[in-house]
Scaffold this active site. Structure first.
Site, PDB file in Angstrom:
ATOM      1  CE  LYS A 201      -3.845   2.092   0.240  1.00 14.38           C
ATOM      2  NZ  LYS A 201      -3.452   2.950  -0.918  1.00 14.38           N
TER       3      LYS A 201
ATOM      4  CE  LYS B 191       4.748   7.108  -2.117  1.00 13.99           C
ATOM      5  NZ  LYS B 191       4.346   7.790  -0.862  1.00 13.99           N
TER       6      LYS B 191
ATOM      7  N   GLY C 215      -2.642   8.167  -4.259  1.00 13.66           N
ATOM      8  CA  GLY C 215      -1.723   9.459  -4.673  1.00 13.66           C
ATOM      9  C   GLY C 215      -0.691   9.786  -4.119  1.00 13.66           C
ATOM     10  CG  ASP C 216       3.612  10.999  -2.808  1.00 15.78           C
ATOM     11  OD1 ASP C 216       3.373  10.376  -1.750  1.00 15.78           O
ATOM     12  OD2 ASP C 216       4.856  11.458  -3.494  1.00 15.78           O
TER      13      ASP C 216
ATOM     14  CB  THR D 107      -2.247  13.815   4.397  1.00 19.69           C
ATOM     15  OG1 THR D 107      -2.421  12.658   3.660  1.00 19.69           O
ATOM     16  CG2 THR D 107      -0.607  13.795   4.797  1.00 19.69           C
TER      17      THR D 107
ATOM     18  CG  ASN E  92      -4.201  16.301  -0.474  1.00 23.77           C
ATOM     19  OD1 ASN E  92      -3.781  15.853   0.439  1.00 23.77           O
ATOM     20  ND2 ASN E  92      -5.478  16.452  -0.733  1.00 23.77           N
TER      21      ASN E  92
ATOM     22  CB  SER F  30      -5.333   4.801   1.900  1.00 23.79           C
ATOM     23  OG  SER F  30      -5.242   5.943   0.926  1.00 23.79           O
TER      24      SER F  30
END
Ligand code: GLU
Length: 449
Positions: free
Chosen positions: A89, A125, A164-165, A208, A239, A382
């Site tokens: 994840k 990742k 996302g990142d 986050t 974000n 998530s």
């Protein structure tokens, strides 16, 4: 030479150019030395030698056609680092700096972060060196489709669940999901960060940033302090930064800064969040526009930054929330923050402090929440999105926000209790690393070779 030092030395020989990955491993291993002195089982099972090597690294070619009809080629990656406690994840990053080094550092951090959330998620990742800046919506869509055309065969709701990142948000997750569904002929929770009307979770967008402020609140509560009325610095304007600013304002604090790849703003009267959101979330513009619209704001271009420090961290504050990117606080910046009376650093970005900067914060015994603890709220929600998808039952905003708050509290408590166990009550780097590691390492031992 200690066990962890031996492993680190060998890793540096094997991957001489992967400096960020070394840094991430070194920071964790420094903490683990104390645990290894107490317990020999890790060495007996070669846990360290195993945990620093990803279970699987996937590198692939991504070809797509730009608006001019030209064929473009990028590199795509997915690092499936550790699945001892759950499916891989972690997010996908689109940025020109992306390479195996960056993604291995991020994947390694993700293992311990996900373990701290208390949820069943392994670490992974991925991403690409694709630069989304200046691309049209059609180009973004075609790139995402091309990327997923290869990635889809490696992921699955119980195998590997990307999100996302940097450079990957709701729009990109939508294009990934559309392509995944077409290729796999399956509608399931294979990605998180989805839109609400097709399987997303409330609070995922805010998670986050909100989580990072909840974490700061927990650290401060232990010292009978609070964020109310306090001046705070936030870096970044994506974000994480936006929802950190939002939660700080809800708590009565005054966030005064933000930054992007071109420069920074300092708005002494407090950031006007609606204007920032409009510029960054809708117009996808630059922070210079904020300074043009808000008279109280001062803009500094990156071209005018001093060579060896970031002027954002020289602004006096009570608390700092680095929410831009790795190594954005160096030793000079850390010293400037401390000199100006900063009492709390809660990391919204992944590894935003260099090792030297982190040492400054730890030695000063301020409230210091390292990224893998303080920014775990994103991946935690998530995990909650995965739970809602699996049960086919969405939860309300209040329910998810409450669970996020409880998870952040529990991360603080386990990091803090573990730090106390080792006689360093304020060292949450130590506490988070050991607490995150123990769970993964014991799962690896239980599952055999
Ligand atoms: N990219 C985020 C992180 O660094 C979120 C990952 C996720 O939600 O899977 O934790």
């Amino acid at each position: 030479m200690s066990y962890s030092h031996q492993v680190l030395t060998k890793l540096k020989e094997q991957y001489p150019v992967q400096k960020l990955f070394h840094q991430a491993v070194e920071e964790v291993l420094e903490s683990l030395d104390l645990e290894f002195k107490k317990d020999s089982k890790y060495q007996k099972h070669s846990i360290l030698e195993r945990i620093v090597i990803p279970e699987r690294e996937i590198h692939f070619r991504v070809t797509w056609i730009d608006d001019k009809g030209k064929v473009q080629v990028n590199r795509g990656y997915r690092i499936q680092f550790n699945s001892a406690i759950g499916p891989y994840k972690g997010g996908l990053r689109f940025h020109p700096s992306v390479n195996a080094d960056v993604l291995k550092f991020l994947g390694f951090e993700q293992i311990f972060k996900n373990s701290l959330t208390t949820l069943a998620m392994g670490g992974g990742k991925g991403g690409s060196d694709f630069d989304p800046k200046g691309k049209s919506d059609g180009e973004i869509m075609r790139f995402c489709q091309a990327f997923m055309t290869e990635l889809f065969r490696h992921i699955g709701a119980n195998t590997d669940v990307p999100a996302g990142d940097i450079g990957v948000g709701g729009r990109e997750i939508g294009y990934f999901f559309g392509q995944y569904k077409k290729l796999a002929n399956q509608f399931d929770g294979v990605l998180t960060g989805k839109a609400l009307h097709w399987g997303g979770s409330l609070v995922r967008t805010e998670a986050t940033g909100y989580g990072c402020v909840y974490f700061a609140q927990e650290m401060l509560k232990e010292r009978n302090q609070s964020l109310e009325g306090k001046t705070c610095l936030v870096s970044g304007s994506g974000n994480v930064a936006i929802y950190t600013i939002e939660k700080l304002q809800q708590f009565g604090a005054k966030p005064v800064s933000a930054s992007d790849s071109k420069g920074m703003i300092y708005d002494e009267s407090g950031i006007k969040l609606d204007i920032l959101k409009e510029i960054k979330e809708i117009r996808r513009g630059s922070l210079e526009e904020y300074a043009n619209e808000v008279k109280s704001a001062k803009y500094t271009s990156i071209k005018d930054y001093p060579k060896d420090s970031n002027p954002l961290w020289a602004i006096p504050c009570f608390a700092a929330f680095p929410s831009a990117t790795e190594n954005e606080i160096n030793e000079n910046d850390a010293k400037a923050l401390l000199k100006n009376g900063c009492q709390c650093v809660s990391e919204g970005a992944n590894m935003p402090s260099t090792i030297e900067a982190a040492h400054q914060f730890i030695n000063a015994k301020i409230c210091y929440g390292p990224g893998k603890a303080a920014n775990a709220g994103g991946v935690a929600v998530s995990g909650l999105e995965m739970a809602q998808n699996a049960s086919m039952h969405p939860w309300s905003f209040e329910v998810v926000d409450k669970k996020l708050h409880q998870i952040m509290e529990s991360i603080f408590n386990s990091a803090s209790q573990t730090a106390k166990e080792f006689g360093e009550p304020t060292n949450l780097v130590l506490g988070a690393n050991i607490a995150g590691f123990r769970k993964v390492a014991s799962a690896m031992i239980d599952q055999g070779i």
